[in-house]
Motif scaffolding. Sequence first.
Motif, mmCIF file in Angstrom:
data_model
loop_
_atom_site.group_PDB
_atom_site.id
_atom_site.type_symbol
_atom_site.label_atom_id
_atom_site.label_comp_id
_atom_site.label_asym_id
_atom_site.label_seq_id
_atom_site.Cartn_x
_atom_site.Cartn_y
_atom_site.Cartn_z
ATOM 1 N N ALA A 1 1.380 -15.115 -1.059
ATOM 2 C CA ALA A 1 1.306 -15.063 0.406
ATOM 3 C C ALA A 1 2.359 -14.118 0.981
ATOM 4 N N ASN A 2 3.582 -14.172 0.462
ATOM 5 C CA ASN A 2 4.648 -13.302 0.971
ATOM 6 C C ASN A 2 4.373 -11.830 0.672
ATOM 7 N N TYR A 3 3.959 -11.550 -0.576
ATOM 8 C CA TYR A 3 3.627 -10.176 -0.928
ATOM 9 C C TYR A 3 2.470 -9.670 -0.066
ATOM 10 N N GLN A 4 1.469 -10.534 0.121
ATOM 11 C CA GLN A 4 0.288 -10.141 0.879
ATOM 12 C C GLN A 4 0.639 -9.837 2.338
ATOM 13 N N ALA A 5 1.442 -10.720 2.945
ATOM 14 C CA ALA A 5 1.831 -10.527 4.352
ATOM 15 C C ALA A 5 2.625 -9.233 4.525
ATOM 16 N N ALA A 6 3.521 -8.963 3.579
ATOM 17 C CA ALA A 6 4.316 -7.734 3.646
ATOM 18 C C ALA A 6 3.419 -6.504 3.521
ATOM 19 N N ALA A 7 2.524 -6.533 2.527
ATOM 20 C CA ALA A 7 1.651 -5.381 2.292
ATOM 21 C C ALA A 7 0.721 -5.134 3.476
ATOM 22 N N GLU A 8 0.144 -6.196 4.025
ATOM 23 C CA GLU A 8 -0.761 -6.041 5.175
ATOM 24 C C GLU A 8 -0.022 -5.453 6.378
ATOM 25 N N SER A 9 1.210 -5.886 6.585
ATOM 26 C CA SER A 9 2.006 -5.373 7.705
ATOM 27 C C SER A 9 2.313 -3.891 7.527
ATOM 28 N N PHE A 10 2.729 -3.532 6.311
ATOM 29 C CA PHE A 10 3.059 -2.125 6.062
ATOM 30 C C PHE A 10 1.814 -1.235 6.193
ATOM 31 N N ASN A 11 0.690 -1.697 5.676
ATOM 32 C CA ASN A 11 -0.533 -0.892 5.769
ATOM 33 C C ASN A 11 -0.997 -0.760 7.219
ATOM 34 N N ALA A 12 -0.788 -1.835 8.018
ATOM 35 C CA ALA A 12 -1.107 -1.756 9.453
ATOM 36 C C ALA A 12 -0.177 -0.745 10.139
ATOM 37 N N LEU A 13 1.094 -0.726 9.724
ATOM 38 C CA LEU A 13 2.065 0.231 10.256
ATOM 39 C C LEU A 13 1.620 1.665 9.965
ATOM 40 N N PHE A 14 1.219 1.908 8.711
ATOM 41 C CA PHE A 14 0.802 3.260 8.339
ATOM 42 C C PHE A 14 -0.390 3.713 9.179
ATOM 43 N N ASP A 15 -1.324 2.791 9.421
ATOM 44 C CA ASP A 15 -2.506 3.134 10.229
ATOM 45 C C ASP A 15 -2.108 3.485 11.665
ATOM 46 N N VAL A 16 -1.217 2.673 12.239
ATOM 47 C CA VAL A 16 -0.793 2.909 13.624
ATOM 48 C C VAL A 16 -0.068 4.242 13.747
ATOM 49 N N GLU A 17 0.855 4.486 12.828
ATOM 50 C CA GLU A 17 1.634 5.728 12.944
ATOM 51 C C GLU A 17 0.804 6.959 12.598
ATOM 52 N N GLU A 18 -0.189 6.793 11.761
ATOM 53 C CA GLU A 18 -1.078 7.920 11.475
ATOM 54 C C GLU A 18 -1.844 8.301 12.742
ATOM 55 N N THR A 19 -2.284 7.276 13.489
ATOM 56 C CA THR A 19 -2.984 7.515 14.756
ATOM 57 C C THR A 19 -2.052 8.192 15.762
ATOM 58 N N MET A 20 -0.789 7.760 15.760
ATOM 59 C CA MET A 20 0.200 8.323 16.688
ATOM 60 C C MET A 20 0.650 9.721 16.286
ATOM 61 N N GLY A 21 0.482 10.046 15.022
ATOM 62 C CA GLY A 21 1.033 11.306 14.527
ATOM 63 C C GLY A 21 2.516 11.200 14.277
ATOM 64 N N SER A 22 2.989 9.968 13.964
ATOM 65 C CA SER A 22 4.418 9.719 13.741
ATOM 66 C C SER A 22 4.644 9.171 12.334
ATOM 67 N N THR A 23 5.865 9.300 11.833
ATOM 68 C CA THR A 23 6.222 8.722 10.527
ATOM 69 C C THR A 23 7.557 7.974 10.600
ATOM 70 N N LYS A 24 8.011 7.673 11.821
ATOM 71 C CA LYS A 24 9.340 7.088 12.023
ATOM 72 C C LYS A 24 9.575 5.868 11.142
ATOM 73 N N TYR A 25 8.714 4.867 11.254
ATOM 74 C CA TYR A 25 8.910 3.630 10.494
ATOM 75 C C TYR A 25 8.261 3.710 9.105
ATOM 76 N N SER A 26 7.210 4.514 8.992
ATOM 77 C CA SER A 26 6.528 4.639 7.698
ATOM 78 C C SER A 26 7.469 5.140 6.619
ATOM 79 N N VAL A 27 8.301 6.102 6.968
ATOM 80 C CA VAL A 27 9.259 6.670 6.014
ATOM 81 C C VAL A 27 10.208 5.594 5.497
ATOM 82 N N MET A 28 10.591 4.666 6.369
ATOM 83 C CA MET A 28 11.509 3.587 5.962
ATOM 84 C C MET A 28 10.770 2.498 5.189
ATOM 85 N N ALA A 29 9.485 2.300 5.502
ATOM 86 C CA ALA A 29 8.717 1.218 4.877
ATOM 87 C C ALA A 29 8.233 1.568 3.476
#
Length: 421
Positions: free
Chosen positions: A80-108
């Motif tokens: 559950a913990n691994y899954q929640a972390a992975a889902e959050s990070f993948n959601a982050l990548f999708d959002v920042e890809e739409t924004m054209g940003s990598t601010k948090y993706s680079v850290m994640a």
Amino acid sequence: MKNQILLLVALFICTATFAQKDELKAAEKAIKKSDYTTAIDQLTKAEGLISGADDKTKAKFYYLKGESYAALAKTDPSEANYQAAAESFNALFDVEETMGSTKYSVMAEPTLNAMVSEVSAKGIESYQNKNYSAAKTELYQVYNMSPKDTVYLEYAANAAYLDKDYDKALAYFTTLKDIGFTGISTEYTAVNKETGERENMGTENNMDLMVKTGTYSDPKVETSDSKQPTVIKNIAFVYVEKGDTEKALAAVRDARAVAPEDVNLILTEANLQIKLGNKDEFATLMNEAIEIDPTNAALFFNLGVISGEQGEYEKAKEYYNKCIELDPTYVDGYINLGSAMLEDDKALVEEMNKSLNNFDKYDEIKAKQSELYKSVIPLYEKAYELRPDDVDTIRTLMSLYENTEMDDKFQTMKEKYDSLK
């Protein structure tokens, strides 16, 4: 009145935005203190409103949530913990890809990569230790964390199949088929001049660079074959294991369309056809297999097995004899030929039981039985020579020696059997 409603809505949105930012700040402070439980509590409070937030706020939310669950997974490595972390990070990548940003993706990305590395190592270790029950879960978990790494879905499917979890194996193999998985990889290698060993250079640029330095030579680029036919073939095999003959037959035909000369697929279809009572189709497929690979000992062995399963023992004997003719070291060919020959023993035993009051008749049949046993002994002796620690072969030889009164050989074999206990 309308203006009042609009004002109230605006105030609500403003209040919600402030609440989100306060909770994200609180979560950020908790993470800095390594208080990940508090961080998750604060993020949970903000989650209900996050769908309406701006993309920058969403990106920060998903980053903080991913980092919190990833940190928790270090002390509590639950799915559950691994899954929640992975889902959050993948959601982050999708959002920042739409924004054209990598601010948090680079850290994640380093955190996600570390998790993938950790779980994949566990999954591979479980697989190598034949703990397929754990491996199928861990390897599928890696795929969930990093969907681009489809090879882990293939590993999970194989582990599920080996664990006889055919429902999961079917689901995983079907997903691989649906996403067009090929598993094709390109390897860039060169020979280390100092060691003489061929080494993987990782990339074409690195290979070219190392050759230019003069420390490596003989660069080679090799591309692997597509695994798509194997995936489709495995779907068919899963249906076979599940006993769903019609779906298995359809899947085998799909697989054969991709790999028409795969002898194992032909044998699988032949076996299915005979189960459906289609003897003509069975015979046609058998001939096709032999035409494709006439010197394959394993093919003739499998033909013997299929024939034996249908009660055609004479035909089975022919195939087993051909198998060991092509490969005199094919141990199971000798064992199965002996077993097929011993099928005649059933009728002899039945006759003996009917002749218990006719001593002459009984002795006559007993003599035939002894001759049968003596005729198969050389086959099992050859199998024993090739595989001296096979307990089943040893037990069979003990029984044959005992029933043919070969006492010295029986004793030798018994000592061998006792040494293996």
